[in-house]
Design a protein around this motif. Structure first.
Motif, PDB file in Angstrom:
ATOM      1  N   ALA A  54       3.853  -6.480 -12.027  1.00  0.00           N
ATOM      2  CA  ALA A  54       2.858  -5.694 -11.299  1.00  0.00           C
ATOM      3  C   ALA A  54       1.899  -6.631 -10.590  1.00  0.00           C
ATOM      4  O   ALA A  54       1.591  -7.707 -11.072  1.00  0.00           O
ATOM      5  N   GLU A  55       1.431  -6.221  -9.451  1.00  0.00           N
ATOM      6  CA  GLU A  55       0.432  -6.993  -8.728  1.00  0.00           C
ATOM      7  C   GLU A  55      -0.926  -6.764  -9.359  1.00  0.00           C
ATOM      8  O   GLU A  55      -1.213  -5.679  -9.839  1.00  0.00           O
ATOM      9  N   ALA A  56      -1.761  -7.779  -9.355  1.00  0.00           N
ATOM     10  CA  ALA A  56      -3.118  -7.657  -9.899  1.00  0.00           C
ATOM     11  C   ALA A  56      -4.004  -6.981  -8.905  1.00  0.00           C
ATOM     12  O   ALA A  56      -3.807  -7.030  -7.732  1.00  0.00           O
ATOM     13  N   ALA A  86       1.113 -13.230 -22.166  1.00  0.00           N
ATOM     14  CA  ALA A  86       1.001 -13.450 -23.605  1.00  0.00           C
ATOM     15  C   ALA A  86       0.061 -12.442 -24.262  1.00  0.00           C
ATOM     16  O   ALA A  86       0.193 -12.155 -25.453  1.00  0.00           O
ATOM     17  N   THR A  87      -0.867 -11.905 -23.489  1.00  0.00           N
ATOM     18  CA  THR A  87      -1.808 -10.929 -24.039  1.00  0.00           C
ATOM     19  C   THR A  87      -1.382  -9.495 -23.742  1.00  0.00           C
ATOM     20  O   THR A  87      -2.154  -8.555 -23.955  1.00  0.00           O
ATOM     21  N   GLY A  88      -0.153  -9.331 -23.225  1.00  0.00           N
ATOM     22  CA  GLY A  88       0.372  -7.997 -22.974  1.00  0.00           C
ATOM     23  C   GLY A  88      -0.015  -7.393 -21.644  1.00  0.00           C
ATOM     24  O   GLY A  88       0.130  -6.191 -21.447  1.00  0.00           O
ATOM     25  N   HIS A  89      -0.508  -8.203 -20.719  1.00  0.00           N
ATOM     26  CA  HIS A  89      -0.936  -7.710 -19.408  1.00  0.00           C
ATOM     27  C   HIS A  89      -0.231  -8.486 -18.298  1.00  0.00           C
ATOM     28  O   HIS A  89      -0.872  -9.130 -17.466  1.00  0.00           O
ATOM     29  N   ALA A  90       1.089  -8.418 -18.272  1.00  0.00           N
ATOM     30  CA  ALA A  90       1.870  -9.184 -17.300  1.00  0.00           C
ATOM     31  C   ALA A  90       1.548  -8.753 -15.871  1.00  0.00           C
ATOM     32  O   ALA A  90       1.492  -7.565 -15.569  1.00  0.00           O
ATOM     33  N   VAL A  91       1.291  -9.723 -15.027  1.00  0.00           N
ATOM     34  CA  VAL A  91       1.038  -9.500 -13.605  1.00  0.00           C
ATOM     35  C   VAL A  91       1.743 -10.593 -12.821  1.00  0.00           C
ATOM     36  O   VAL A  91       2.121 -11.621 -13.373  1.00  0.00           O
TER      37      VAL A  91
END
Length: 127
Positions: free
Chosen positions: A125-127, A106-111
Protein backbone atom coordinates in the motif's frame (compact mmCIF):
# COMPACT_ATOMS: atom_id res chain seq x y z
CA UNK A 1 11.42 27.93 6.13
CA UNK A 2 7.83 27.76 7.29
CA UNK A 3 5.32 26.53 4.73
CA UNK A 4 1.96 27.08 6.39
CA UNK A 5 0.89 27.15 10.00
CA UNK A 6 -0.35 23.55 9.79
CA UNK A 7 2.37 22.24 7.46
CA UNK A 8 5.38 22.70 9.73
CA UNK A 9 8.83 23.79 8.73
CA UNK A 10 11.97 22.37 7.22
CA UNK A 11 15.32 21.30 8.54
CA UNK A 12 17.16 24.62 8.42
CA UNK A 13 14.42 26.58 10.19
CA UNK A 14 13.95 23.84 12.79
CA UNK A 15 17.69 23.58 13.47
CA UNK A 16 17.94 27.38 13.70
CA UNK A 17 15.14 27.23 16.28
CA UNK A 18 17.15 24.75 18.37
CA UNK A 19 15.60 21.46 17.19
CA UNK A 20 18.20 18.68 16.86
CA UNK A 21 19.03 17.95 13.19
CA UNK A 22 17.68 14.38 13.22
CA UNK A 23 14.34 15.51 14.65
CA UNK A 24 14.22 18.35 12.11
CA UNK A 25 14.81 15.94 9.21
CA UNK A 26 12.03 13.58 10.30
CA UNK A 27 9.76 16.55 10.96
CA UNK A 28 10.24 17.77 7.38
CA UNK A 29 9.39 14.30 6.01
CA UNK A 30 6.40 13.92 8.35
CA UNK A 31 4.25 16.14 6.14
CA UNK A 32 2.15 13.83 3.94
CA UNK A 33 2.37 16.06 0.86
CA UNK A 34 6.15 16.43 1.11
CA UNK A 35 6.48 12.67 1.50
CA UNK A 36 4.25 12.16 -1.58
CA UNK A 37 6.48 14.55 -3.55
CA UNK A 38 9.61 12.69 -2.41
CA UNK A 39 7.98 9.37 -3.37
CA UNK A 40 7.13 10.72 -6.83
CA UNK A 41 10.60 12.17 -7.37
CA UNK A 42 12.09 8.81 -6.42
CA UNK A 43 10.72 7.59 -9.78
CA UNK A 44 12.50 10.39 -11.66
CA UNK A 45 12.52 14.11 -12.19
CA UNK A 46 9.31 16.10 -12.62
CA UNK A 47 8.13 19.63 -13.23
CA UNK A 48 5.73 21.44 -10.89
CA UNK A 49 2.95 21.00 -13.46
CA UNK A 50 3.61 17.23 -13.49
CA UNK A 51 3.42 17.03 -9.70
CA UNK A 52 0.22 19.10 -9.64
CA UNK A 53 -1.44 16.75 -12.12
CA UNK A 54 -0.18 13.51 -10.55
CA UNK A 55 -0.72 14.40 -6.89
CA UNK A 56 -3.89 16.47 -7.22
CA UNK A 57 -2.45 19.38 -5.26
CA UNK A 58 -2.64 23.10 -5.99
CA UNK A 59 0.33 24.62 -7.82
CA UNK A 60 1.06 26.92 -4.89
CA UNK A 61 1.08 23.98 -2.47
CA UNK A 62 3.49 21.98 -4.63
CA UNK A 63 5.76 24.99 -5.10
CA UNK A 64 5.87 25.73 -1.36
CA UNK A 65 6.65 22.12 -0.48
CA UNK A 66 9.34 21.92 -3.16
CA UNK A 67 10.89 25.11 -1.77
CA UNK A 68 10.91 23.52 1.68
CA UNK A 69 12.49 20.31 0.38
CA UNK A 70 15.09 22.38 -1.48
CA UNK A 71 15.87 24.29 1.73
CA UNK A 72 16.39 20.88 3.36
CA UNK A 73 18.84 19.93 0.58
CA UNK A 74 16.69 16.89 -0.19
CA UNK A 75 15.48 18.12 -3.60
CA UNK A 76 17.30 19.98 -6.35
CA UNK A 77 16.29 21.28 -9.75
CA UNK A 78 17.72 22.01 -13.14
CA UNK A 79 16.47 24.73 -15.45
CA UNK A 80 15.76 23.95 -19.07
CA UNK A 81 14.51 27.02 -20.87
CA UNK A 82 11.63 28.37 -18.83
CA UNK A 83 10.98 25.05 -17.10
CA UNK A 84 12.44 23.62 -13.91
CA UNK A 85 12.88 19.87 -13.49
CA UNK A 86 12.98 18.70 -9.85
CA UNK A 87 14.77 15.58 -8.63
CA UNK A 88 16.01 14.05 -5.40
CA UNK A 89 19.33 15.58 -4.40
CA UNK A 90 20.34 12.98 -1.83
CA UNK A 91 20.45 9.31 -2.91
CA UNK A 92 20.74 8.43 0.79
CA UNK A 93 17.07 9.33 1.07
CA UNK A 94 16.24 6.07 -0.76
CA UNK A 95 18.08 4.14 1.97
CA UNK A 96 16.02 5.94 4.60
CA UNK A 97 12.78 5.06 2.76
CA UNK A 98 13.92 1.42 2.46
CA UNK A 99 14.59 1.28 6.20
CA UNK A 100 11.20 2.86 6.93
CA UNK A 101 9.51 0.22 4.75
CA UNK A 102 11.27 -2.56 6.70
CA UNK A 103 10.45 -1.04 10.07
CA UNK A 104 6.80 -0.49 9.20
CA UNK A 105 6.49 -4.04 7.81
CA UNK A 106 7.99 -5.41 11.05
CA UNK A 107 5.36 -3.53 13.05
CA UNK A 108 2.50 -4.79 10.89
CA UNK A 109 2.06 -1.65 8.79
CA UNK A 110 3.60 -2.58 5.43
CA UNK A 111 3.78 0.29 2.95
CA UNK A 112 5.62 0.98 -0.27
CA UNK A 113 7.65 4.17 -0.10
CA UNK A 114 10.08 3.53 -2.96
CA UNK A 115 9.28 2.81 -6.58
CA UNK A 116 9.60 -0.80 -7.68
CA UNK A 117 12.34 -1.58 -10.19
CA UNK A 118 11.14 -1.28 -13.79
CA UNK A 119 8.84 -4.11 -14.77
CA UNK A 120 8.22 -5.25 -11.19
CA UNK A 121 4.80 -4.85 -9.61
CA UNK A 122 4.35 -4.63 -5.87
CA UNK A 123 1.29 -5.30 -3.78
CA UNK A 124 2.19 -2.91 -0.96
CA UNK A 125 0.00 0.00 0.00
CA UNK A 126 1.13 3.54 -0.63
CA UNK A 127 1.67 5.73 2.42
Amino acid sequence: MAIESDAGSCVRADVAAGVPPAAALFHSLADENRLRIVQRLARGEARVVDLVAELGLAQSTVSKHLACLRDCDLVDYRAEGRQSFYSLARPELMDLLASAEQLLAATGHAVTLRPAPSGVRTGGAEA
